[in-house]
Structure formats: C-alpha cells, structure tokens
Design a protein around this motif. Sequence first.
Motif, PDB file in Angstrom:
ATOM      1  N   LEU A 152      -0.424  16.456 -16.823  1.00 20.29           N
ATOM      2  CA  LEU A 152       0.038  17.236 -15.681  1.00 20.29           C
ATOM      3  C   LEU A 152       1.318  17.996 -16.013  1.00 20.29           C
ATOM      4  CD1 LEU A 152      -0.550  14.572 -12.878  1.00 20.29           C
ATOM      5  CD2 LEU A 152      -1.962  16.591 -13.372  1.00 20.29           C
ATOM      6  N   PRO A 153       1.651  19.024 -15.215  1.00 18.39           N
ATOM      7  CA  PRO A 153       2.882  19.776 -15.453  1.00 18.39           C
ATOM      8  C   PRO A 153       4.089  18.846 -15.553  1.00 18.39           C
ATOM      9  CG  PRO A 153       1.590  20.821 -13.739  1.00 18.39           C
ATOM     10  CD  PRO A 153       0.925  19.521 -14.024  1.00 18.39           C
ATOM     11  N   GLY A 154       4.862  19.001 -16.617  1.00 18.47           N
ATOM     12  CA  GLY A 154       6.048  18.187 -16.829  1.00 18.47           C
ATOM     13  C   GLY A 154       5.805  16.915 -17.609  1.00 18.47           C
ATOM     14  N   GLN A 155       4.557  16.527 -17.833  1.00 19.01           N
ATOM     15  CA  GLN A 155       4.270  15.312 -18.592  1.00 19.01           C
ATOM     16  C   GLN A 155       4.356  15.547 -20.089  1.00 19.01           C
ATOM     17  OE1 GLN A 155       0.471  13.903 -16.936  1.00 19.01           O
ATOM     18  NE2 GLN A 155       1.613  12.244 -15.978  1.00 19.01           N
ATOM     19  N   LYS A 156       4.553  14.452 -20.818  1.00 22.66           N
ATOM     20  CA  LYS A 156       4.744  14.508 -22.261  1.00 22.66           C
ATOM     21  C   LYS A 156       3.823  13.524 -22.973  1.00 22.66           C
ATOM     22  CE  LYS A 156       9.756  15.269 -21.786  1.00 22.66           C
ATOM     23  NZ  LYS A 156      11.086  14.752 -22.205  1.00 22.66           N
ATOM     24  N   LEU A 157       3.582  13.807 -24.236  1.00 24.17           N
ATOM     25  CA  LEU A 157       2.987  12.830 -25.139  1.00 24.17           C
ATOM     26  C   LEU A 157       3.986  12.569 -26.254  1.00 24.17           C
ATOM     27  CD1 LEU A 157      -0.743  13.984 -25.587  1.00 24.17           C
ATOM     28  CD2 LEU A 157       0.156  12.213 -24.061  1.00 24.17           C
ATOM     29  N   LEU A 158       4.429  11.331 -26.366  1.00 20.30           N
ATOM     30  CA  LEU A 158       5.272  10.905 -27.467  1.00 20.30           C
ATOM     31  C   LEU A 158       4.384  10.476 -28.628  1.00 20.30           C
ATOM     32  CD1 LEU A 158       7.877   8.785 -25.481  1.00 20.30           C
ATOM     33  CD2 LEU A 158       7.973  11.219 -26.028  1.00 20.30           C
ATOM     34  N   ALA A 159       4.997  10.088 -29.722  1.00 17.29           N
ATOM     35  CA  ALA A 159       4.245   9.670 -30.906  1.00 17.29           C
ATOM     36  C   ALA A 159       3.228   8.585 -30.570  1.00 17.29           C
ATOM     37  CB  ALA A 159       5.201   9.166 -31.980  1.00 17.29           C
ATOM     38  N   LEU A 160       1.981   8.804 -30.983  1.00 19.61           N
ATOM     39  CA  LEU A 160       0.839   7.902 -30.823  1.00 19.61           C
ATOM     40  C   LEU A 160       0.332   7.799 -29.395  1.00 19.61           C
ATOM     41  CD1 LEU A 160       1.737   5.016 -33.308  1.00 19.61           C
ATOM     42  CD2 LEU A 160       0.497   7.151 -33.728  1.00 19.61           C
ATOM     43  N   GLN A 161       0.836   8.623 -28.482  1.00 20.26           N
ATOM     44  CA  GLN A 161       0.263   8.700 -27.147  1.00 20.26           C
ATOM     45  C   GLN A 161      -0.837   9.753 -27.134  1.00 20.26           C
ATOM     46  OE1 GLN A 161       3.571   9.319 -24.443  1.00 20.26           O
ATOM     47  NE2 GLN A 161       3.741   7.126 -24.088  1.00 20.26           N
ATOM     48  N   SER A 162      -1.819   9.556 -26.230  1.00 16.95           N
ATOM     49  CA  SER A 162      -3.015  10.399 -26.218  1.00 16.95           C
ATOM     50  C   SER A 162      -3.486  10.679 -24.799  1.00 16.95           C
ATOM     51  CB  SER A 162      -4.169   9.704 -26.964  1.00 16.95           C
ATOM     52  OG  SER A 162      -3.822   9.341 -28.273  1.00 16.95           O
ATOM     53  N   ILE A 163      -4.314  11.722 -24.678  1.00 26.66           N
ATOM     54  CA  ILE A 163      -5.218  11.847 -23.554  1.00 26.66           C
ATOM     55  C   ILE A 163      -6.625  11.837 -24.136  1.00 26.66           C
ATOM     56  CG2 ILE A 163      -3.626  13.038 -22.000  1.00 26.66           C
ATOM     57  CD1 ILE A 163      -5.069  15.670 -22.682  1.00 26.66           C
ATOM     58  N   LYS A 164      -7.599  11.394 -23.352  1.00 26.93           N
ATOM     59  CA  LYS A 164      -8.956  11.208 -23.859  1.00 26.93           C
ATOM     60  C   LYS A 164      -9.954  11.725 -22.840  1.00 26.93           C
ATOM     61  CE  LYS A 164      -9.692   7.519 -26.234  1.00 26.93           C
ATOM     62  NZ  LYS A 164      -9.926   6.136 -26.713  1.00 26.93           N
ATOM     63  N   SER A 165     -11.043  12.345 -23.320  1.00 25.59           N
ATOM     64  CA  SER A 165     -12.101  12.781 -22.410  1.00 25.59           C
ATOM     65  C   SER A 165     -12.676  11.570 -21.690  1.00 25.59           C
ATOM     66  CB  SER A 165     -13.200  13.513 -23.177  1.00 25.59           C
ATOM     67  OG  SER A 165     -13.834  12.656 -24.104  1.00 25.59           O
ATOM     68  N   ALA A 166     -13.208  11.781 -20.495  1.00 24.09           N
ATOM     69  CA  ALA A 166     -13.745  10.663 -19.708  1.00 24.09           C
ATOM     70  C   ALA A 166     -14.838   9.918 -20.453  1.00 24.09           C
ATOM     71  CB  ALA A 166     -14.268  11.179 -18.368  1.00 24.09           C
ATOM     72  N   SER A 167     -15.570  10.629 -21.304  1.00 27.61           N
ATOM     73  CA  SER A 167     -16.638  10.004 -22.088  1.00 27.61           C
ATOM     74  C   SER A 167     -16.104   9.163 -23.242  1.00 27.61           C
ATOM     75  CB  SER A 167     -17.563  11.080 -22.649  1.00 27.61           C
ATOM     76  OG  SER A 167     -16.855  11.894 -23.578  1.00 27.61           O
ATOM     77  N   GLY A 168     -14.843   9.386 -23.601  1.00 29.27           N
ATOM     78  CA  GLY A 168     -14.249   8.675 -24.725  1.00 29.27           C
ATOM     79  C   GLY A 168     -14.569   9.285 -26.072  1.00 29.27           C
ATOM     80  N   VAL A 169     -15.283  10.406 -26.089  1.00 25.23           N
ATOM     81  CA  VAL A 169     -15.703  11.022 -27.355  1.00 25.23           C
ATOM     82  C   VAL A 169     -14.567  11.817 -27.998  1.00 25.23           C
ATOM     83  CG1 VAL A 169     -17.284  12.704 -28.409  1.00 25.23           C
ATOM     84  CG2 VAL A 169     -18.120  11.102 -26.671  1.00 25.23           C
TER      85      VAL A 169
END
Length: 251
Positions: free
Chosen positions: A34-51
């Motif tokens: 979302l706006p203003g959010q960050k990913l630090l080292a080793l953080q992720s976002i993932k598709s709902a399917s997990g692929v």
Amino acid sequence: MVRRLLAGLLAVGAMLGGAVVAAPAEAAVKDTLLPGQKLLALQSIKSASGVYTLTMQRNGNVTLLQRGAVQPLWMSNTYRPGAVLVMGTDGVMRVIYGRTAIWAMGAASPQAKLVLPNTGLLGIYNTRNKAVWNRHMVIGTLMPNALLRSPDSLGRDVTMYSTNHVYTLQLLANGNLVFLKNGKTVLWSTGKTGWPESRAYIDSSGRFGTLNRDGDETWGWDSRRAGTVVQIRNDGHFLLIHGRTIVKTFV
C-alpha cells in the motif's frame, strides 16, 4: 482481525510520516504493498496463489520470482545492501538507500498501490483500480541500472514509454533499439541487429548502451556524467539528461 491489524499499521504509519514497514509474517502472504509501505531485506509480497513472490533481497536487489523457476522474471538491478523498497504515496515505487532514491519506477498517480496478481504481472494500480504501470513498462525516465529488454522465452520484455504513451523506446527481437511514434513510425534506431535477447541500460557512470545475451556491448554512448538518466518527453524528444542539463539529444 487482519483488517484491524492493517488499520493499526496504517495509523502508526501516518504518525511516522506515512512510512509503514510490513511485518515479515504479513508480507509473506499479502499480494499488495500500500502507499507508504516498505519492504526491508528479505521481506516479500506474494500472489494469492503463492506462485509469484516479490522480494527485497539482502543485497538490495528487488526480484520477482516464479515458483520452480531459476531466473527472475523481473528485477530492479539495485545491488546495494541495506536498501529498502518503498511504495510512494505519489504512485512511484523507489529503492531507497539511506536518504537517496537510487532507483524509481511507476507513474505519477497519488495513492496508487503495488499489486502482485496470480498472473505474475506485477503492477501499480490507481485508486480506480486501473493499472498505470506493469513490469513490462518504464514510464518517462530510465534511471541508472534499470533495464529495457527485448522479447524472450520467459516473457521479460520491457519497453519505455512517454507519459502520454505516444512515444516508445524498445528493443526489437533482433536487438535493434528503436524510438517509435505511435508504435509504428521509426524516429531513431541504433541499427544494430542480429542480437536476440538483448537489453538496454544506462549505468551509474552515465554510459547508455545495449548488451547482447552474453553481456557484450553492441552499441553505446558515453555521457561521462555519473547520475545521467534517459528521458522520453511528451513532445517527442528522446535525450540523456543530468540534473537539469541536457547532455545528448537523439531526437
């Protein structure tokens, strides 16, 4: 419970100037930054399917990986340990090192969000839920270490667009870098053909060029100014610019 937790994170982010750091457990299962959010080292976002997974690697490179695949589908090419990926409130995502944006991608669209759908087509969506950028696009400015790509078997092609989408800079399947109006009229090209799976880049020293699949340069122009970027403007100008100084005009 998840909605209350997210609301709490956003409230804290507002007090901290809009910067929200997603907890690793949340980031691993959510498909949206979302706006203003960050990913630090080793953080992720993932598709709902997990692929598909988008990860800020420990070395500072952001990678989009498909489960079971060896090569990334897309990456930022920002090898700076300690860097952070930030989804800006202006609709542009940036890799920040310290206080410096070393890479940026997206389109000016306030409060847009970064989404990784089940198709793997990473994109930035505006408040009307319309995609204003996807991983096949660079809009307006090609920053140091970002890449344009010709079509390949993995579907990693990337084309550069002016913000009005009238002008494009793209690598053809044969490796020729061409500047087009309305996708048809060739205004400029390197004329270098016979190099499939090529890529174009501008490096941190200010050299703009194309590379073949083996990493050998097939065409280049050296601005000799670190921090120079490539720009395509809505009036049809294609140039290299350093700060406010135009270093080279190709068209």
